[in-house]
Design a protein around this motif. Structure first.
Motif, PDB file in Angstrom:
ATOM      1  N   ARG A 100      42.153  43.095  34.009  1.00 37.82           N
ATOM      2  CA  ARG A 100      42.630  42.239  35.076  1.00 37.82           C
ATOM      3  C   ARG A 100      42.534  42.635  36.457  1.00 37.82           C
ATOM      4  O   ARG A 100      42.516  41.872  37.441  1.00 37.82           O
ATOM      5  CB  ARG A 100      44.043  41.941  34.681  1.00 37.82           C
ATOM      6  CG  ARG A 100      44.040  40.912  33.418  1.00 37.82           C
ATOM      7  CD  ARG A 100      45.395  40.243  33.055  1.00 37.82           C
ATOM      8  NE  ARG A 100      46.628  41.526  32.583  1.00 37.82           N
ATOM      9  CZ  ARG A 100      46.572  41.976  31.590  1.00 37.82           C
ATOM     10  NH1 ARG A 100      45.836  41.508  30.295  1.00 37.82           N
ATOM     11  NH2 ARG A 100      47.769  43.025  31.418  1.00 37.82           N
ATOM     12  N   GLU A 101      42.987  43.815  36.703  1.00 36.60           N
ATOM     13  CA  GLU A 101      43.177  44.504  38.184  1.00 36.60           C
ATOM     14  C   GLU A 101      41.633  44.391  38.757  1.00 36.60           C
ATOM     15  O   GLU A 101      41.525  44.359  39.970  1.00 36.60           O
ATOM     16  CB  GLU A 101      43.526  45.912  38.117  1.00 36.60           C
ATOM     17  CG  GLU A 101      45.245  46.009  37.826  1.00 36.60           C
ATOM     18  CD  GLU A 101      46.096  45.571  39.003  1.00 36.60           C
ATOM     19  OE1 GLU A 101      45.707  45.780  39.969  1.00 36.60           O
ATOM     20  OE2 GLU A 101      47.172  45.028  38.638  1.00 36.60           O
ATOM     21  N   LEU A 102      40.737  44.625  38.011  1.00 37.00           N
ATOM     22  CA  LEU A 102      39.357  44.781  38.602  1.00 37.00           C
ATOM     23  C   LEU A 102      38.899  43.464  38.817  1.00 37.00           C
ATOM     24  O   LEU A 102      38.305  43.134  40.096  1.00 37.00           O
ATOM     25  CB  LEU A 102      38.291  45.187  37.560  1.00 37.00           C
ATOM     26  CG  LEU A 102      37.085  45.441  37.996  1.00 37.00           C
ATOM     27  CD1 LEU A 102      36.902  46.323  39.087  1.00 37.00           C
ATOM     28  CD2 LEU A 102      36.009  46.331  36.798  1.00 37.00           C
ATOM     29  N   VAL A 103      39.361  42.508  38.240  1.00 39.15           N
ATOM     30  CA  VAL A 103      38.905  40.911  38.358  1.00 39.15           C
ATOM     31  C   VAL A 103      39.619  40.548  39.923  1.00 39.15           C
ATOM     32  O   VAL A 103      39.134  39.936  40.639  1.00 39.15           O
ATOM     33  CB  VAL A 103      39.391  39.826  37.410  1.00 39.15           C
ATOM     34  CG1 VAL A 103      39.324  38.432  37.863  1.00 39.15           C
ATOM     35  CG2 VAL A 103      38.314  40.260  36.148  1.00 39.15           C
ATOM     36  N   GLU A 104      41.002  40.786  39.885  1.00 36.07           N
ATOM     37  CA  GLU A 104      41.689  40.652  41.290  1.00 36.07           C
ATOM     38  C   GLU A 104      41.276  41.413  42.265  1.00 36.07           C
ATOM     39  O   GLU A 104      40.951  40.785  43.572  1.00 36.07           O
ATOM     40  CB  GLU A 104      43.122  40.927  40.917  1.00 36.07           C
ATOM     41  CG  GLU A 104      43.877  40.222  39.893  1.00 36.07           C
ATOM     42  CD  GLU A 104      44.018  38.578  40.525  1.00 36.07           C
ATOM     43  OE1 GLU A 104      44.222  38.330  41.576  1.00 36.07           O
ATOM     44  OE2 GLU A 104      43.712  37.860  39.755  1.00 36.07           O
ATOM     45  N   LEU A 105      40.695  42.757  41.978  1.00 31.53           N
ATOM     46  CA  LEU A 105      40.220  43.619  43.181  1.00 31.53           C
ATOM     47  C   LEU A 105      38.956  42.615  43.707  1.00 31.53           C
ATOM     48  O   LEU A 105      38.691  42.525  44.821  1.00 31.53           O
ATOM     49  CB  LEU A 105      40.034  44.970  42.712  1.00 31.53           C
ATOM     50  CG  LEU A 105      39.302  45.809  43.877  1.00 31.53           C
ATOM     51  CD1 LEU A 105      40.166  46.111  44.987  1.00 31.53           C
ATOM     52  CD2 LEU A 105      38.944  47.082  42.867  1.00 31.53           C
ATOM     53  N   HIS A 106      38.089  42.146  42.719  1.00 30.29           N
ATOM     54  CA  HIS A 106      36.843  41.579  43.070  1.00 30.29           C
ATOM     55  C   HIS A 106      37.251  40.205  43.985  1.00 30.29           C
ATOM     56  O   HIS A 106      36.471  39.974  44.926  1.00 30.29           O
ATOM     57  CB  HIS A 106      36.159  41.274  42.021  1.00 30.29           C
ATOM     58  CG  HIS A 106      34.879  40.595  42.137  1.00 30.29           C
ATOM     59  ND1 HIS A 106      33.768  41.140  42.974  1.00 30.29           N
ATOM     60  CD2 HIS A 106      34.445  39.336  41.937  1.00 30.29           C
ATOM     61  CE1 HIS A 106      32.676  40.123  43.033  1.00 30.29           C
ATOM     62  NE2 HIS A 106      33.069  39.268  42.537  1.00 30.29           N
ATOM     63  N   LYS A 107      37.933  39.527  43.756  1.00 24.29           N
ATOM     64  CA  LYS A 107      38.660  38.211  44.308  1.00 24.29           C
ATOM     65  C   LYS A 107      39.378  38.540  45.873  1.00 24.29           C
ATOM     66  O   LYS A 107      39.290  37.668  46.593  1.00 24.29           O
ATOM     67  CB  LYS A 107      39.391  37.402  43.388  1.00 24.29           C
ATOM     68  CG  LYS A 107      38.883  36.961  42.169  1.00 24.29           C
ATOM     69  CD  LYS A 107      39.862  36.088  41.391  1.00 24.29           C
ATOM     70  CE  LYS A 107      39.200  35.681  40.236  1.00 24.29           C
ATOM     71  NZ  LYS A 107      40.217  35.196  39.324  1.00 24.29           N
ATOM     72  N   GLU A 108      40.064  39.557  45.921  1.00 21.84           N
ATOM     73  CA  GLU A 108      40.531  39.991  47.145  1.00 21.84           C
ATOM     74  C   GLU A 108      39.875  40.013  48.421  1.00 21.84           C
ATOM     75  O   GLU A 108      38.788  40.590  48.599  1.00 21.84           O
ATOM     76  CB  GLU A 108      41.311  41.411  47.051  1.00 21.84           C
ATOM     77  CG  GLU A 108      42.533  41.378  48.016  1.00 21.84           C
ATOM     78  CD  GLU A 108      43.378  40.338  48.225  1.00 21.84           C
ATOM     79  OE1 GLU A 108      43.682  39.895  49.284  1.00 21.84           O
ATOM     80  OE2 GLU A 108      44.032  39.986  47.377  1.00 21.84           O
TER      81      GLU A 108
END
Length: 137
Positions: free
Chosen positions: A77-85
Motif C-alpha cells: 500500500r505504501e509503495l502505491v501511495e508513494l508512486h501517486k504522490e
C-alpha cells in the motif's frame, strides 16, 4: 492433512538422504525395514505446520508469519501511495516511512550497538535508500 501440504511444501527423501540422516542423527526412528521413504518439509511446509500444531513455539511462529504478512501488505500500500504522490516533501516523508517498514520486515531483530545499517532498493519509480541506527535491545 495432505491437502494442506502441496508438493512445494514437502518432498520425499531419497534412500541416500535417509542413510545420511541415520548416520548424522542417532535418534532417528526410521527403520531400514520400512517400505516407504519419509517426507521432509520445505520452509513453506514448516510455516504451514506451525499453523496446525498447538505448541507455544508453533503459536509464536504463526504470530510472526501473520505479522510479516500484514507488514508486506502495508508495504505494498505504501509503495502505491508513494508512486501517486506529487509533492516532493510528502514523497520524501513517504519514502522514509516505506524504508522503515521495509527495514522492519527484512531486519526485524537487528541487534547492533550504535551502528548504522543501510538498505537500498531500486524500483521503477525511483531508488529508495534507508539508513537505520539501532541500539541493542
Amino acid at each position: 492433512n495432505p491437502d494442506k501440504f502441496p508438493s512445494t511444501y514437502m518432498f520425499q527423501l531419497s534412500k541416500d538422504e535417509v542413510e545420511i540422516l541415520r548416520t548424522k542423527i542417532s535418534s532417528t526412528n526410521y527403520s531400514a525395514k520400512s517400505r516407504s521413504l519419509p517426507y521432509a518439509f520445505t520452509e513453506k511446509g514448516l510455516y504451514m505446520l506451525a499453523t496446525i500444531l498447538k505448541s507455544k513455539t508453533a503459536i509464536n511462529t504463526t504470530f510472526a508469519i501473520i505479522e510479516t504478512f500484514a507488514a508486506v501488505r502495508e508495504l505494498k500500500r505504501e509503495l502505491v501511495e508513494l508512486h501517486k504522490e506529487g509533492d516532493k516533501e510528502e514523497k520524501h516523508s513517504k519514502m522514509q516511512h516505506f524504508g522503515e517498514i521495509l527495514t522492519n520486515i527484512v531486519m526485524p531483530d537487528l541487534e547492533t550497538t550504535e551502528t548504522e545499517s543501510s538498505l537500498e532498493l531500486n524500483f521503477i519509480i525511483g531508488k529508495i535508500k534507508h539508513s537505520v541506527k539501532r541500539v541493542k535491545r
